[in-house]
Design an enzyme around this catalytic site. Structure first.
Site, PDB file in Angstrom:
ATOM      1  N   ARG A  40       0.855  -1.198   0.000  1.00 20.30           N
ATOM      2  CA  ARG A  40       0.000   0.000   0.000  1.00 20.30           C
ATOM      3  C   ARG A  40       0.885   1.240   0.000  1.00 20.30           C
ATOM      4  O   ARG A  40       1.848   1.331   0.787  1.00 20.30           O
ATOM      5  CB  ARG A  40      -0.878   0.018   1.259  1.00 20.30           C
ATOM      6  CG  ARG A  40      -1.895  -1.099   1.315  1.00 20.30           C
ATOM      7  CD  ARG A  40      -3.120  -0.780   0.480  1.00 20.30           C
ATOM      8  NE  ARG A  40      -4.104  -1.854   0.571  1.00 20.30           N
ATOM      9  CZ  ARG A  40      -5.238  -1.880  -0.117  1.00 20.30           C
ATOM     10  NH1 ARG A  40      -5.532  -0.881  -0.964  1.00 20.30           N
ATOM     11  NH2 ARG A  40      -6.078  -2.883   0.004  1.00 20.30           N
ATOM     12  N   ASP A  41       0.553   2.230  -0.834  1.00 21.03           N
ATOM     13  CA  ASP A  41       1.261   3.510  -0.793  1.00 21.03           C
ATOM     14  C   ASP A  41       0.931   4.200   0.526  1.00 21.03           C
ATOM     15  O   ASP A  41      -0.217   4.222   0.965  1.00 21.03           O
ATOM     16  CB  ASP A  41       0.859   4.391  -1.980  1.00 21.03           C
ATOM     17  CG  ASP A  41       1.825   5.544  -2.186  1.00 21.03           C
ATOM     18  OD1 ASP A  41       2.557   5.538  -3.196  1.00 21.03           O
ATOM     19  OD2 ASP A  41       1.857   6.456  -1.319  1.00 21.03           O
ATOM     20  N   ILE A  42       1.945   4.785   1.156  1.00 21.15           N
ATOM     21  CA  ILE A  42       1.765   5.413   2.471  1.00 21.15           C
ATOM     22  C   ILE A  42       0.934   6.690   2.376  1.00 21.15           C
ATOM     23  O   ILE A  42       0.344   7.122   3.369  1.00 21.15           O
ATOM     24  CB  ILE A  42       3.155   5.693   3.112  1.00 21.15           C
ATOM     25  CG1 ILE A  42       3.059   5.769   4.622  1.00 21.15           C
ATOM     26  CG2 ILE A  42       3.800   6.925   2.528  1.00 21.15           C
ATOM     27  CD1 ILE A  42       4.406   5.765   5.324  1.00 21.15           C
ATOM     28  N   ASN A  57       7.169   6.613 -12.723  1.00 16.18           N
ATOM     29  CA  ASN A  57       7.780   7.921 -12.897  1.00 16.18           C
ATOM     30  C   ASN A  57       9.291   7.756 -13.005  1.00 16.18           C
ATOM     31  O   ASN A  57       9.878   6.924 -12.309  1.00 16.18           O
ATOM     32  CB  ASN A  57       7.442   8.826 -11.705  1.00 16.18           C
ATOM     33  CG  ASN A  57       5.945   9.062 -11.584  1.00 16.18           C
ATOM     34  OD1 ASN A  57       5.247   9.186 -12.589  1.00 16.18           O
ATOM     35  ND2 ASN A  57       5.438   9.108 -10.355  1.00 16.18           N
ATOM     36  N   VAL A 104      11.372   8.253  -5.192  1.00 16.36           N
ATOM     37  CA  VAL A 104      12.103   7.120  -4.608  1.00 16.36           C
ATOM     38  C   VAL A 104      12.833   6.413  -5.754  1.00 16.36           C
ATOM     39  O   VAL A 104      12.197   5.913  -6.691  1.00 16.36           O
ATOM     40  CB  VAL A 104      11.160   6.143  -3.882  1.00 16.36           C
ATOM     41  CG1 VAL A 104      11.956   4.966  -3.333  1.00 16.36           C
ATOM     42  CG2 VAL A 104      10.395   6.847  -2.760  1.00 16.36           C
ATOM     43  N   HIS A 118       9.444   1.364  -9.289  1.00 17.63           N
ATOM     44  CA  HIS A 118       8.143   0.948  -8.761  1.00 17.63           C
ATOM     45  C   HIS A 118       7.060   1.409  -9.717  1.00 17.63           C
ATOM     46  O   HIS A 118       7.227   2.401 -10.433  1.00 17.63           O
ATOM     47  CB  HIS A 118       7.895   1.507  -7.354  1.00 17.63           C
ATOM     48  CG  HIS A 118       8.082   2.987  -7.263  1.00 17.63           C
ATOM     49  ND1 HIS A 118       9.329   3.579  -7.183  1.00 17.63           N
ATOM     50  CD2 HIS A 118       7.193   4.006  -7.270  1.00 17.63           C
ATOM     51  CE1 HIS A 118       9.193   4.889  -7.129  1.00 17.63           C
ATOM     52  NE2 HIS A 118       7.908   5.187  -7.190  1.00 17.63           N
ATOM     53  N   HIS A 175       3.019   2.452  -9.866  1.00 14.48           N
ATOM     54  CA  HIS A 175       1.819   2.837  -9.122  1.00 14.48           C
ATOM     55  C   HIS A 175       0.625   2.147  -9.777  1.00 14.48           C
ATOM     56  O   HIS A 175       0.390   2.329 -10.981  1.00 14.48           O
ATOM     57  CB  HIS A 175       1.602   4.347  -9.189  1.00 14.48           C
ATOM     58  CG  HIS A 175       2.708   5.165  -8.588  1.00 14.48           C
ATOM     59  ND1 HIS A 175       2.622   5.728  -7.332  1.00 14.48           N
ATOM     60  CD2 HIS A 175       3.930   5.514  -9.078  1.00 14.48           C
ATOM     61  CE1 HIS A 175       3.744   6.398  -7.077  1.00 14.48           C
ATOM     62  NE2 HIS A 175       4.545   6.285  -8.121  1.00 14.48           N
TER      63      HIS A 175
END
Ligand code: AMP
Ligand code: ZN
Length: 119
Positions: free
Chosen positions: A34-36, A92, A101, A105, A107
């Site tokens: 899960r994205d924070i 990205n 980051v 990764h 999204h």
């Protein structure tokens, strides 16, 4: 060969369990969390367990890894109930691309409509 992990990389540390996260799914090569700071009702991050800086560092040899990431993303989208309405998978790259980051990764975002092109 680049090293499998970088000691000061946030996502390498999450993969290693040194920083807590909420796992959504994982396999041998990929972790989905899960994205924070979610920007959509469903916002999951899929990352290779091995350190890769960004999509700009991928090579032909990473084809199976990428296929696995997209297949896992599709399975997560189905299991979280966002597949029928559609969703977005985005990565990205670099400063102007919005990457904050520096560990590859993707999204996986859904649960609301998205604009095109993104801002
Ligand atoms: P990007 O800006 O494309 O590099 O995406 C980085 C994402 O990581 C952002 O959506 C952040 O909200 C997310 N993030 C940062 N720290 C954490 C963390 N500790 N656990 C989960 N997601 C995080
Ligand atoms: Zn890393």
């Amino acid at each position: 060969m680049s090293p499998d992990r970088l000691p000061d990389c946030l996502f390498c540390r999450i993969v290693a369990g040194e920083i807590p996260s909420t796992t959504v799914a994982e396999d041998e090569a990929v972790l989905a969390i899960r994205d924070i700071a979610p920007r959509a009702p469903t916002h999951v991050l899929l990352m290779p367990k091995r350190h890769i800086g960004s999509a700009a560092d991928l090579t032909e040899a990473d084809g199976p890894l990428l296929g696995g990431i997209f297949a896992l993303a599709a399975g997560i989208a189905r299991s979280l109930g966002i597949a029928d309405d559609g969703y977005r998978v985005v990565t990205n790259i670099g400063r102007w691309g919005g990457q904050t980051v520096d560990h590859l990764h993707f999204h996986l975002m859904g649960g609301r409509p998205f604009e095109w092109p993104p801002g």
